[in-house]
Design a protein around this motif. Sequence first.
Motif, short mmCIF file in Angstrom:
data_model
loop_
_atom_site.label_atom_id
_atom_site.label_comp_id
_atom_site.label_asym_id
_atom_site.label_seq_id
_atom_site.Cartn_x
_atom_site.Cartn_y
_atom_site.Cartn_z
N ARG A 92 39.82 57.75 38.55
CA ARG A 92 39.39 57.86 37.16
C ARG A 92 40.03 56.75 36.33
N THR A 93 39.22 56.13 35.47
CA THR A 93 39.72 55.10 34.57
C THR A 93 39.59 55.56 33.12
N ARG A 94 40.22 54.82 32.23
CA ARG A 94 40.13 55.17 30.81
C ARG A 94 38.72 54.97 30.29
N THR A 95 38.11 53.83 30.67
CA THR A 95 36.79 53.50 30.15
C THR A 95 35.86 53.06 31.26
N ARG A 96 34.57 53.07 30.93
CA ARG A 96 33.57 52.59 31.87
C ARG A 96 33.74 51.09 32.13
N GLY A 97 34.15 50.36 31.10
CA GLY A 97 34.39 48.93 31.26
C GLY A 97 35.53 48.65 32.22
N ASP A 98 36.61 49.47 32.16
CA ASP A 98 37.71 49.32 33.11
C ASP A 98 37.22 49.52 34.55
N ALA A 99 36.38 50.54 34.73
CA ALA A 99 35.87 50.81 36.07
C ALA A 99 35.01 49.66 36.57
N ALA A 100 34.15 49.14 35.70
CA ALA A 100 33.27 48.04 36.11
C ALA A 100 34.07 46.79 36.44
N ALA A 101 35.10 46.50 35.64
CA ALA A 101 35.93 45.31 35.90
C ALA A 101 36.67 45.45 37.23
N LEU A 102 37.15 46.66 37.53
CA LEU A 102 37.85 46.87 38.80
C LEU A 102 36.91 46.69 39.98
N ILE A 103 35.69 47.21 39.88
CA ILE A 103 34.75 47.07 40.98
C ILE A 103 34.43 45.60 41.24
N LEU A 104 34.30 44.81 40.19
CA LEU A 104 34.05 43.38 40.37
C LEU A 104 35.20 42.71 41.11
N GLN A 105 36.43 43.10 40.79
CA GLN A 105 37.59 42.54 41.49
C GLN A 105 37.61 42.98 42.95
N LEU A 106 37.33 44.24 43.20
CA LEU A 106 37.35 44.74 44.57
C LEU A 106 36.27 44.09 45.42
N ALA A 107 35.12 43.79 44.81
CA ALA A 107 34.02 43.17 45.56
C ALA A 107 34.37 41.79 46.08
N ARG A 108 35.43 41.19 45.53
CA ARG A 108 35.83 39.85 45.95
C ARG A 108 36.97 39.87 46.97
N VAL A 109 37.40 41.04 47.39
CA VAL A 109 38.48 41.13 48.37
C VAL A 109 38.01 40.53 49.69
N ASP A 110 38.80 39.61 50.23
CA ASP A 110 38.44 38.94 51.48
C ASP A 110 38.44 39.94 52.62
N GLY A 111 37.40 39.89 53.45
CA GLY A 111 37.29 40.78 54.59
C GLY A 111 36.47 42.01 54.32
#
Length: 228
Positions: free
Chosen positions: A188-207
């Motif tokens: 759970r995140t504070r905001t929907r924007g926080d969740a979306a930003a995290l998913i974008l970061q995770l999508a770039r994880v190598d491997g």
Amino acid sequence: MKHSILDGTAADTFPASEPVRPPGRTPVRDCMSRPGVAVTPGTDFATVAAVLSASRQGIVPVVSDDGIVTGVVAASDLLAAYTEEDPGQELPARDLMATPAVTVTEDTSVTEAAALVAEHSLHHLPVVDADGRLTGLLSTHDLLDALRREDEAVRDEALALALTPGSGVAPGSLHVRCERGLLAVTGRTRTRGDAAALILQLARVDGLNGLADHLTWDQDDIDAAPGR
């Protein structure tokens, strides 16, 4: 509280479907064993059997005089040639081996090697250089250990990103798992924007080979934005 940031308008604002990098970062050279023995095409049955027994590796590569892999002999090949009437003691390796051998190079990823093992129902793969010369041997145990380490590395990086100060994630709600490069994130995140930003970061994880988003949030700051 809403969830699945990949639904609705958030997908337009935050393109979470960006391509992810292929899995299998670990090259075979990092997990293979380097066999001390091989046999030549003319090696006799008894010697091949002794080498197999001593190595306990399931197969023994057959190499030419210049080290090029021409085939492999498995314990099952010896058993198939051995009968009470004809023990097969006169058969050389060239008549016992399976050829051509299924091989990989040191630069082959563990994911590609695992696919070959599954496709051909193998337990070991000879590793060769660019000229086809034997450099090592890869077992299914080597592959499983390497893939497990890759999953752990992806999970650890994802956890570090999610727990970065300012990410908006409630630490007690976070659950991250990774299997065969497939990352699943719940929290759970504070905001929907926080969740979306995290998913974008995770999508770039190598491997990473895939990403399942199970995030929820307390406040929808995207739909509430001006113009929405």
